[in-house]
Design a protein around this motif. Structure first.
Motif, PDB file in Angstrom:
ATOM      1  N   SER A 182      88.050  56.540  79.742  1.00 43.91           N
ATOM      2  CA  SER A 182      86.729  56.144  79.250  1.00 43.91           C
ATOM      3  C   SER A 182      85.706  56.207  80.372  1.00 43.91           C
ATOM      4  CB  SER A 182      86.766  54.716  78.707  1.00 43.91           C
ATOM      5  OG  SER A 182      87.624  54.648  77.598  1.00 43.91           O
ATOM      6  N   HIS A 183      84.648  56.950  80.147  1.00 44.05           N
ATOM      7  CA  HIS A 183      83.548  57.016  81.106  1.00 44.05           C
ATOM      8  C   HIS A 183      82.561  55.906  80.752  1.00 44.05           C
ATOM      9  CE1 HIS A 183      80.014  58.416  83.232  1.00 44.05           C
ATOM     10  NE2 HIS A 183      80.823  59.212  83.928  1.00 44.05           N
ATOM     11  N   PRO A 184      82.148  55.082  81.714  1.00 40.88           N
ATOM     12  CA  PRO A 184      81.271  53.950  81.419  1.00 40.88           C
ATOM     13  C   PRO A 184      79.997  54.340  80.666  1.00 40.88           C
ATOM     14  CG  PRO A 184      82.070  53.809  83.678  1.00 40.88           C
ATOM     15  CD  PRO A 184      82.519  55.136  83.139  1.00 40.88           C
ATOM     16  N   SER A 185      79.408  55.464  80.992  1.00 42.27           N
ATOM     17  CA  SER A 185      78.184  55.891  80.294  1.00 42.27           C
ATOM     18  C   SER A 185      78.470  56.240  78.842  1.00 42.27           C
ATOM     19  CB  SER A 185      77.559  57.098  80.995  1.00 42.27           C
ATOM     20  OG  SER A 185      77.110  56.743  82.272  1.00 42.27           O
ATOM     21  N   GLU A 186      79.604  56.871  78.586  1.00 42.04           N
ATOM     22  CA  GLU A 186      79.965  57.222  77.212  1.00 42.04           C
ATOM     23  C   GLU A 186      80.254  55.971  76.390  1.00 42.04           C
ATOM     24  OE1 GLU A 186      79.658  60.116  75.855  1.00 42.04           O
ATOM     25  OE2 GLU A 186      79.376  61.313  77.656  1.00 42.04           O
ATOM     26  N   VAL A 187      80.906  55.000  77.001  1.00 43.30           N
ATOM     27  CA  VAL A 187      81.185  53.736  76.316  1.00 43.30           C
ATOM     28  C   VAL A 187      79.869  53.045  75.968  1.00 43.30           C
ATOM     29  CG1 VAL A 187      82.195  51.428  76.562  1.00 43.30           C
ATOM     30  CG2 VAL A 187      83.450  53.445  77.383  1.00 43.30           C
ATOM     31  N   PHE A 188      78.937  53.001  76.923  1.00 39.07           N
ATOM     32  CA  PHE A 188      77.626  52.396  76.687  1.00 39.07           C
ATOM     33  C   PHE A 188      76.906  53.106  75.536  1.00 39.07           C
ATOM     34  CE2 PHE A 188      73.057  52.680  77.288  1.00 39.07           C
ATOM     35  CZ  PHE A 188      72.703  51.341  77.240  1.00 39.07           C
ATOM     36  N   LEU A 189      76.876  54.433  75.566  1.00 39.13           N
ATOM     37  CA  LEU A 189      76.176  55.184  74.523  1.00 39.13           C
ATOM     38  C   LEU A 189      76.818  54.994  73.156  1.00 39.13           C
ATOM     39  CD1 LEU A 189      75.331  58.479  76.414  1.00 39.13           C
ATOM     40  CD2 LEU A 189      73.727  56.748  75.600  1.00 39.13           C
ATOM     41  N   ASP A 190      78.140  54.959  73.100  1.00 37.83           N
ATOM     42  CA  ASP A 190      78.825  54.722  71.832  1.00 37.83           C
ATOM     43  C   ASP A 190      78.462  53.359  71.260  1.00 37.83           C
ATOM     44  OD1 ASP A 190      80.975  55.265  69.783  1.00 37.83           O
ATOM     45  OD2 ASP A 190      81.782  53.461  70.742  1.00 37.83           O
ATOM     46  N   GLU A 191      78.484  52.330  72.110  1.00 38.69           N
ATOM     47  CA  GLU A 191      78.134  50.981  71.647  1.00 38.69           C
ATOM     48  C   GLU A 191      76.684  50.912  71.208  1.00 38.69           C
ATOM     49  OE1 GLU A 191      79.254  48.605  75.008  1.00 38.69           O
ATOM     50  OE2 GLU A 191      81.389  48.671  74.490  1.00 38.69           O
ATOM     51  N   TRP A 192      75.791  51.560  71.932  1.00 43.12           N
ATOM     52  CA  TRP A 192      74.371  51.536  71.604  1.00 43.12           C
ATOM     53  C   TRP A 192      74.117  52.259  70.282  1.00 43.12           C
ATOM     54  CZ3 TRP A 192      70.595  55.597  71.793  1.00 43.12           C
ATOM     55  CH2 TRP A 192      69.290  55.158  71.621  1.00 43.12           C
ATOM     56  N   CYS A 193      74.680  53.455  70.135  1.00 44.01           N
ATOM     57  CA  CYS A 193      74.484  54.216  68.895  1.00 44.01           C
ATOM     58  C   CYS A 193      75.007  53.440  67.688  1.00 44.01           C
ATOM     59  CB  CYS A 193      75.172  55.574  68.987  1.00 44.01           C
ATOM     60  SG  CYS A 193      74.343  56.722  70.101  1.00 44.01           S
ATOM     61  N   THR A 194      76.171  52.851  67.829  1.00 46.80           N
ATOM     62  CA  THR A 194      76.759  52.070  66.743  1.00 46.80           C
ATOM     63  C   THR A 194      75.886  50.865  66.413  1.00 46.80           C
ATOM     64  OG1 THR A 194      78.959  52.774  67.439  1.00 46.80           O
ATOM     65  CG2 THR A 194      78.835  50.858  65.998  1.00 46.80           C
ATOM     66  N   ARG A 195      75.379  50.203  67.424  1.00 48.13           N
ATOM     67  CA  ARG A 195      74.547  49.012  67.234  1.00 48.13           C
ATOM     68  C   ARG A 195      73.258  49.334  66.476  1.00 48.13           C
ATOM     69  NH1 ARG A 195      74.758  47.403  72.160  1.00 48.13           N
ATOM     70  NH2 ARG A 195      72.834  48.336  72.886  1.00 48.13           N
ATOM     71  N   ILE A 196      72.685  50.516  66.685  1.00 54.43           N
ATOM     72  CA  ILE A 196      71.426  50.843  66.013  1.00 54.43           C
ATOM     73  C   ILE A 196      71.638  51.615  64.706  1.00 54.43           C
ATOM     74  CG2 ILE A 196      70.070  50.714  68.120  1.00 54.43           C
ATOM     75  CD1 ILE A 196      70.013  53.794  68.153  1.00 54.43           C
ATOM     76  N   GLY A 197      72.880  51.645  64.231  1.00 51.55           N
ATOM     77  CA  GLY A 197      73.139  52.149  62.890  1.00 51.55           C
ATOM     78  C   GLY A 197      73.749  53.532  62.766  1.00 51.55           C
ATOM     79  N   TYR A 198      74.048  54.181  63.856  1.00 55.58           N
ATOM     80  CA  TYR A 198      74.697  55.485  63.781  1.00 55.58           C
ATOM     81  C   TYR A 198      76.184  55.297  63.519  1.00 55.58           C
ATOM     82  CZ  TYR A 198      70.567  57.895  65.504  1.00 55.58           C
ATOM     83  OH  TYR A 198      69.306  58.401  65.632  1.00 55.58           O
ATOM     84  N   GLU A 199      76.761  56.233  62.788  1.00 47.43           N
ATOM     85  CA  GLU A 199      78.194  56.218  62.504  1.00 47.43           C
ATOM     86  C   GLU A 199      78.812  57.520  62.972  1.00 47.43           C
ATOM     87  OE1 GLU A 199      78.499  55.725  58.305  1.00 47.43           O
ATOM     88  OE2 GLU A 199      77.824  53.654  58.356  1.00 47.43           O
ATOM     89  N   VAL A 200      80.044  57.441  63.438  1.00 49.56           N
ATOM     90  CA  VAL A 200      80.768  58.658  63.808  1.00 49.56           C
ATOM     91  C   VAL A 200      81.154  59.363  62.514  1.00 49.56           C
ATOM     92  CG1 VAL A 200      82.844  59.578  64.894  1.00 49.56           C
ATOM     93  CG2 VAL A 200      81.631  57.669  65.954  1.00 49.56           C
ATOM     94  N   THR A 201      80.726  60.618  62.389  1.00 49.02           N
ATOM     95  CA  THR A 201      81.046  61.383  61.183  1.00 49.02           C
ATOM     96  C   THR A 201      82.137  62.411  61.432  1.00 49.02           C
ATOM     97  OG1 THR A 201      79.252  62.946  61.623  1.00 49.02           O
ATOM     98  CG2 THR A 201      78.769  61.074  60.178  1.00 49.02           C
TER      99      THR A 201
END
Length: 63
Positions: free
Chosen positions: A6-25
């Motif tokens: 896990s890259h810290p920046s990728e983890v941050f971006l995943d959490e941020w995107c999920t928090r603002i309503g994006y879903e992994v499709t």
């Protein structure tokens, strides 16, 4: 996204995107979709596609 760690920046971006309503499709292997790019990466990676429905002014949804 790195596949084996896990890259810290990728983890941050995943959490941020999920928090603002994006879903992994979808997710996939860089090797499968871009085989010419894979040898140039420092580690094996997957791509992750995020989507978010947007509501238009008239109340209808747009993807």
């Amino acid at each position: 996204m790195p596949r084996e760690w896990s890259h810290p920046s990728e983890v941050f971006l995943d959490e941020w995107c999920t928090r603002i309503g994006y879903e992994v499709t979808s997710t996939g292997s860089i090797d499968d979709l871009y085989p010419e790019l894979a040898p140039h990466l420092a580690t094996t990676c997957d791509f992750v596609v995020y989507r978010k429905s947007l509501i238009l002014v008239d109340g209808s949804a747009h993807r």
